[in-house]
Design a protein around this motif. Structure first.
Motif, PDB file in Angstrom:
ATOM      1  N   ASN A 180       0.918  -1.019  -0.126  1.00 47.43           N
ATOM      2  CA  ASN A 180      -0.036  -0.195  -0.063  1.00 47.43           C
ATOM      3  C   ASN A 180       0.995   1.301   0.111  1.00 47.43           C
ATOM      4  O   ASN A 180       2.148   1.250   0.224  1.00 47.43           O
ATOM      5  CB  ASN A 180      -0.855   0.178   1.308  1.00 47.43           C
ATOM      6  N   ARG A 181       0.292   2.350  -0.483  1.00 48.96           N
ATOM      7  CA  ARG A 181       1.349   3.502  -0.378  1.00 48.96           C
ATOM      8  C   ARG A 181       1.331   4.005   0.957  1.00 48.96           C
ATOM      9  O   ARG A 181       2.451   4.616   1.257  1.00 48.96           O
ATOM     10  CB  ARG A 181       0.389   4.642  -1.237  1.00 48.96           C
ATOM     11  N   THR A 182       0.267   3.551   1.839  1.00 48.39           N
ATOM     12  CA  THR A 182       0.520   4.006   3.311  1.00 48.39           C
ATOM     13  C   THR A 182       0.220   2.999   3.989  1.00 48.39           C
ATOM     14  O   THR A 182      -0.789   2.078   3.911  1.00 48.39           O
ATOM     15  CB  THR A 182      -0.640   5.149   3.675  1.00 48.39           C
ATOM     16  N   ARG A 183       1.321   2.463   5.111  1.00 46.36           N
ATOM     17  CA  ARG A 183       1.081   1.393   5.689  1.00 46.36           C
ATOM     18  C   ARG A 183      -0.147   1.439   6.804  1.00 46.36           C
ATOM     19  O   ARG A 183      -0.450   2.345   7.443  1.00 46.36           O
ATOM     20  CB  ARG A 183       2.691   0.945   6.543  1.00 46.36           C
ATOM     21  N   ARG A 184      -0.781   0.272   7.004  1.00 53.53           N
ATOM     22  CA  ARG A 184      -1.674   0.436   7.909  1.00 53.53           C
ATOM     23  C   ARG A 184      -1.277   0.244   9.181  1.00 53.53           C
ATOM     24  O   ARG A 184      -0.063  -0.056   9.590  1.00 53.53           O
ATOM     25  CB  ARG A 184      -2.716  -0.740   7.807  1.00 53.53           C
ATOM     26  N   SER A 185      -2.127   0.428  10.273  1.00 51.66           N
ATOM     27  CA  SER A 185      -1.902   0.543  11.823  1.00 51.66           C
ATOM     28  C   SER A 185      -1.328  -0.883  12.256  1.00 51.66           C
ATOM     29  O   SER A 185      -1.706  -1.735  11.675  1.00 51.66           O
ATOM     30  CB  SER A 185      -3.029   1.051  12.730  1.00 51.66           C
ATOM     31  N   VAL A 186      -0.435  -0.974  13.369  1.00 51.75           N
ATOM     32  CA  VAL A 186      -0.140  -2.229  13.706  1.00 51.75           C
ATOM     33  C   VAL A 186      -1.344  -3.206  14.250  1.00 51.75           C
ATOM     34  O   VAL A 186      -1.375  -4.139  13.975  1.00 51.75           O
ATOM     35  CB  VAL A 186       0.957  -1.990  14.950  1.00 51.75           C
ATOM     36  N   ASP A 187      -2.312  -2.259  14.677  1.00 53.81           N
ATOM     37  CA  ASP A 187      -3.525  -3.022  15.187  1.00 53.81           C
ATOM     38  C   ASP A 187      -4.254  -3.602  14.234  1.00 53.81           C
ATOM     39  O   ASP A 187      -4.746  -4.822  14.227  1.00 53.81           O
ATOM     40  CB  ASP A 187      -4.395  -2.146  15.860  1.00 53.81           C
ATOM     41  N   ASP A 188      -4.403  -3.069  12.948  1.00 49.34           N
ATOM     42  CA  ASP A 188      -4.996  -3.379  11.695  1.00 49.34           C
ATOM     43  C   ASP A 188      -4.281  -4.644  11.214  1.00 49.34           C
ATOM     44  O   ASP A 188      -4.911  -5.674  10.901  1.00 49.34           O
ATOM     45  CB  ASP A 188      -5.020  -2.508  10.621  1.00 49.34           C
ATOM     46  N   GLU A 189      -2.648  -4.724  11.122  1.00 49.08           N
ATOM     47  CA  GLU A 189      -1.968  -5.815  10.789  1.00 49.08           C
ATOM     48  C   GLU A 189      -2.149  -6.975  11.541  1.00 49.08           C
ATOM     49  O   GLU A 189      -2.325  -8.190  11.157  1.00 49.08           O
ATOM     50  CB  GLU A 189      -0.717  -5.437  10.542  1.00 49.08           C
ATOM     51  N   THR A 190      -2.149  -6.731  13.018  1.00 45.70           N
ATOM     52  CA  THR A 190      -2.232  -7.825  13.800  1.00 45.70           C
ATOM     53  C   THR A 190      -3.676  -8.658  13.926  1.00 45.70           C
ATOM     54  O   THR A 190      -3.720  -9.744  13.826  1.00 45.70           O
ATOM     55  CB  THR A 190      -1.884  -7.282  15.328  1.00 45.70           C
ATOM     56  N   ALA A 191      -4.450  -7.834  13.469  1.00 42.43           N
ATOM     57  CA  ALA A 191      -5.924  -8.202  13.633  1.00 42.43           C
ATOM     58  C   ALA A 191      -6.030  -9.184  12.297  1.00 42.43           C
ATOM     59  O   ALA A 191      -6.993 -10.330  12.689  1.00 42.43           O
ATOM     60  CB  ALA A 191      -7.050  -7.320  13.464  1.00 42.43           C
ATOM     61  N   VAL A 192      -5.519  -9.115  11.402  1.00 42.16           N
ATOM     62  CA  VAL A 192      -5.596 -10.236  10.201  1.00 42.16           C
ATOM     63  C   VAL A 192      -4.486 -11.089   9.757  1.00 42.16           C
ATOM     64  O   VAL A 192      -4.348 -11.893   9.351  1.00 42.16           O
ATOM     65  CB  VAL A 192      -6.129  -9.413   8.884  1.00 42.16           C
ATOM     66  N   GLY A 193      -3.429 -10.709  10.663  1.00 41.29           N
ATOM     67  CA  GLY A 193      -1.984 -11.437  10.734  1.00 41.29           C
ATOM     68  C   GLY A 193      -1.264 -11.057   9.517  1.00 41.29           C
ATOM     69  O   GLY A 193      -0.799 -11.786   8.693  1.00 41.29           O
ATOM     70  N   ALA A 194      -1.559  -9.586   8.851  1.00 46.09           N
ATOM     71  CA  ALA A 194      -0.766  -9.328   7.647  1.00 46.09           C
ATOM     72  C   ALA A 194       0.558  -8.550   7.906  1.00 46.09           C
ATOM     73  O   ALA A 194       0.814  -8.089   8.904  1.00 46.09           O
ATOM     74  CB  ALA A 194      -1.738  -8.261   6.818  1.00 46.09           C
ATOM     75  N   SER A 195       1.341  -8.860   6.873  1.00 44.50           N
ATOM     76  CA  SER A 195       2.844  -8.153   6.902  1.00 44.50           C
ATOM     77  C   SER A 195       2.717  -7.058   5.764  1.00 44.50           C
ATOM     78  O   SER A 195       2.533  -7.488   4.687  1.00 44.50           O
ATOM     79  CB  SER A 195       3.858  -9.310   6.574  1.00 44.50           C
ATOM     80  N   TYR A 196       3.424  -5.978   5.972  1.00 40.57           N
ATOM     81  CA  TYR A 196       3.493  -4.926   5.062  1.00 40.57           C
ATOM     82  C   TYR A 196       4.886  -5.409   4.261  1.00 40.57           C
ATOM     83  O   TYR A 196       5.968  -5.555   4.780  1.00 40.57           O
ATOM     84  CB  TYR A 196       3.692  -3.591   5.711  1.00 40.57           C
ATOM     85  N   CYS A 197       4.440  -5.110   2.877  1.00 37.71           N
ATOM     86  CA  CYS A 197       5.645  -5.009   1.978  1.00 37.71           C
ATOM     87  C   CYS A 197       5.865  -3.550   1.314  1.00 37.71           C
ATOM     88  O   CYS A 197       5.157  -3.312   0.703  1.00 37.71           O
ATOM     89  CB  CYS A 197       5.392  -6.146   0.675  1.00 37.71           C
ATOM     90  N   GLN A 198       7.002  -2.989   1.790  1.00 40.22           N
ATOM     91  CA  GLN A 198       7.091  -1.778   1.122  1.00 40.22           C
ATOM     92  C   GLN A 198       7.223  -1.876  -0.287  1.00 40.22           C
ATOM     93  O   GLN A 198       7.133  -0.899  -1.077  1.00 40.22           O
ATOM     94  CB  GLN A 198       8.342  -1.002   1.910  1.00 40.22           C
ATOM     95  N   SER A 199       7.885  -3.107  -0.707  1.00 40.12           N
ATOM     96  CA  SER A 199       8.352  -3.080  -2.222  1.00 40.12           C
ATOM     97  C   SER A 199       7.242  -3.993  -2.785  1.00 40.12           C
ATOM     98  O   SER A 199       6.967  -5.301  -2.281  1.00 40.12           O
ATOM     99  CB  SER A 199       9.588  -3.852  -2.381  1.00 40.12           C
ATOM    100  N   LEU A 200       6.551  -3.660  -3.934  1.00 40.20           N
ATOM    101  CA  LEU A 200       5.593  -4.473  -4.597  1.00 40.20           C
ATOM    102  C   LEU A 200       6.632  -5.691  -5.205  1.00 40.20           C
ATOM    103  O   LEU A 200       5.866  -6.671  -5.334  1.00 40.20           O
ATOM    104  CB  LEU A 200       5.038  -3.684  -5.918  1.00 40.20           C
ATOM    105  N   ASP A 201       7.535  -5.499  -5.838  1.00 44.23           N
ATOM    106  CA  ASP A 201       8.436  -6.579  -6.224  1.00 44.23           C
ATOM    107  C   ASP A 201       8.520  -7.679  -5.242  1.00 44.23           C
ATOM    108  O   ASP A 201       8.420  -8.905  -5.617  1.00 44.23           O
ATOM    109  CB  ASP A 201       9.819  -6.059  -6.480  1.00 44.23           C
ATOM    110  N   ASP A 202       8.713  -7.233  -3.990  1.00 47.23           N
ATOM    111  CA  ASP A 202       8.869  -8.143  -2.979  1.00 47.23           C
ATOM    112  C   ASP A 202       7.583  -9.088  -2.637  1.00 47.23           C
ATOM    113  O   ASP A 202       7.484 -10.332  -2.648  1.00 47.23           O
ATOM    114  CB  ASP A 202       9.340  -7.593  -1.445  1.00 47.23           C
ATOM    115  N   LEU A 203       6.342  -8.419  -2.791  1.00 48.64           N
ATOM    116  CA  LEU A 203       5.146  -9.091  -2.615  1.00 48.64           C
ATOM    117  C   LEU A 203       4.941  -9.782  -3.913  1.00 48.64           C
ATOM    118  O   LEU A 203       4.415 -11.107  -3.619  1.00 48.64           O
ATOM    119  CB  LEU A 203       4.034  -8.182  -2.749  1.00 48.64           C
ATOM    120  N   LEU A 204       5.209  -9.574  -5.095  1.00 52.89           N
ATOM    121  CA  LEU A 204       5.047 -10.509  -6.066  1.00 52.89           C
ATOM    122  C   LEU A 204       5.801 -11.763  -6.191  1.00 52.89           C
ATOM    123  O   LEU A 204       5.496 -12.780  -6.575  1.00 52.89           O
ATOM    124  CB  LEU A 204       5.325  -9.547  -7.281  1.00 52.89           C
ATOM    125  N   ARG A 205       7.067 -11.539  -5.657  1.00 56.59           N
ATOM    126  CA  ARG A 205       8.129 -12.651  -5.692  1.00 56.59           C
ATOM    127  C   ARG A 205       7.527 -13.690  -4.705  1.00 56.59           C
ATOM    128  O   ARG A 205       7.602 -15.085  -4.891  1.00 56.59           O
ATOM    129  CB  ARG A 205       9.303 -12.281  -5.171  1.00 56.59           C
TER     130      ARG A 205
END
Length: 332
Positions: A180-205
């Protein structure tokens, strides 16, 4: 004597661009409706009466010629979230407000995204065709799908819809990555177990399934092209529920034909529908639905109710609950 209702321009009942009759009844409770075909018979007579333009399935199109024929227009209300079909600065420049209907479409779109992912991974459509084929007397063992539970899901655009997809994916014990252009809050991430990828390339790989849920802007048009597809795993599936223009379709055809990626499941294409000879339509590893992400009775009703809420606010000089002033280049 009943007070005269404010006039509003709408598309039609039924047809390719029309409302269900019970939805029109909701609007009729508050507005005097004129249908587009009737309006076209005498624009000079009807135009000055109209204060609201209700757009359903992007119709009637808010073209400059139409807008200029509506001198009393106060608001353009578009059903759905996307506003790429609207020239918001131009409309605002005419002194007319713009509103859309966010929120109400999120659950149905997220549901369809998961449906596409599951149907593609488990070859549900192919299985149905085999099961109902009059020539089927034995069930083939070669119809093998891809494991969804425990796989890695990459979500491009973690707004409201993307977040709801993450919530659903958690039930499948998927590892969730998002960009995402803007990272979500830690609470949002924790609630769904999501990890932020600053790089789109990293997510795609790293992803086994990539779901696109971004708004169409100048920044996101062509976001997924040859280079991005080449970064994906050859076993990966691309799911698109945003807009067809976000993906380079020629590059997608090449990736699917060459085995660069495993499959694609698309609710959106460009154009819609695709020309009947388009190569995407003939590929066995492609599943396409005709932009039905918001097509449920409950969602349709919710959209109309939110359209009505915004329209009533505009004609009464009140703040619009969902006013769109300028198109912002943010992902959903």
């Amino acid at each position: 004597m009943e007070e005269e209702k404010t006039w509003a321009l709408v598309s039609e009942i039924g047809g390719n661009y029309g409302y269900l009759e019970e939805l029109v009844d909701i609007l009729k409770q508050h507005f005097q409706l004129i249908y587009y075909k009737e309006f076209l018979q005498n624009p000079a007579l009807h135009g000055p009466k109209i204060h609201v333009l209700f757009m359903w399935k992007y119709f009637p199109e808010a073209k400059p010629s139409l807008l200029r024929s509506l001198p009393s227009l106060k608001v353009v209300v578009s059903g759905g979230v996307g506003i790429d079909h609207l020239d918001v600065p131009f409309i605002n420049g005419l002194g007319v407000k713009v509103a859309n209907t966010p929120g109400v479409v999120s659950n149905s779109t997220a549901d369809l995204a998961m449906g596409l992912l599951l149907a593609s991974a488990r070859k549900i459509l192919e299985g149905h065709q085999i099961a109902v084929d009059p020539k089927t007397f034995h069930i083939p063992q070669s119809l093998m799908g891809v494991e969804v539970t425990g796989s890695t899901l990459g979500i491009i655009g973690m707004g409201e819809i993307g977040y709801k997809i993450a919530q659903r994916s958690k039930g499948f014990e998927m590892k969730i990555l998002y960009h995402n252009r803007t990272r979500r809050s830690v609470d949002d991430e924790t609630a769904v177990g999501a990890s932020y990828c600053q790089s789109l390339d990293d997510l795609l790989r790293r992803s086994d399934f990539v779901v696109i849920v971004v708004k169409l802007t100048s920044d996101t048009a062509g976001l997924i092209g040859h280079r991005e597809l080449s970064l994906m795993k050859p076993t990966a599936t691309l799911v698109n529920v945003s807009r067809g223009q976000v993906v380079d379709q020629d590059a997608l055809v090449q990736a699917l034909q060459s085995g660069g990626i495993c499959a694609a499941a698309l609710d959106v294409t460009h154009p819609e529908p695709l020309p009947r000879d388009h190569p995407l339509l003939g590929l066995p590893n492609v599943l396409i639905t005709p932009h039905t992400g918001i097509n449920t009775y409950g969602t349709a009703r919710g959209i109309v109710e939110k359209m009505l809420e915004n329209a009533l606010a505009a004609v009464n000089g009140l703040p619009l609950p969902n006013e769109v002033k300028l198109q912002r280049h943010n992902e959903c």
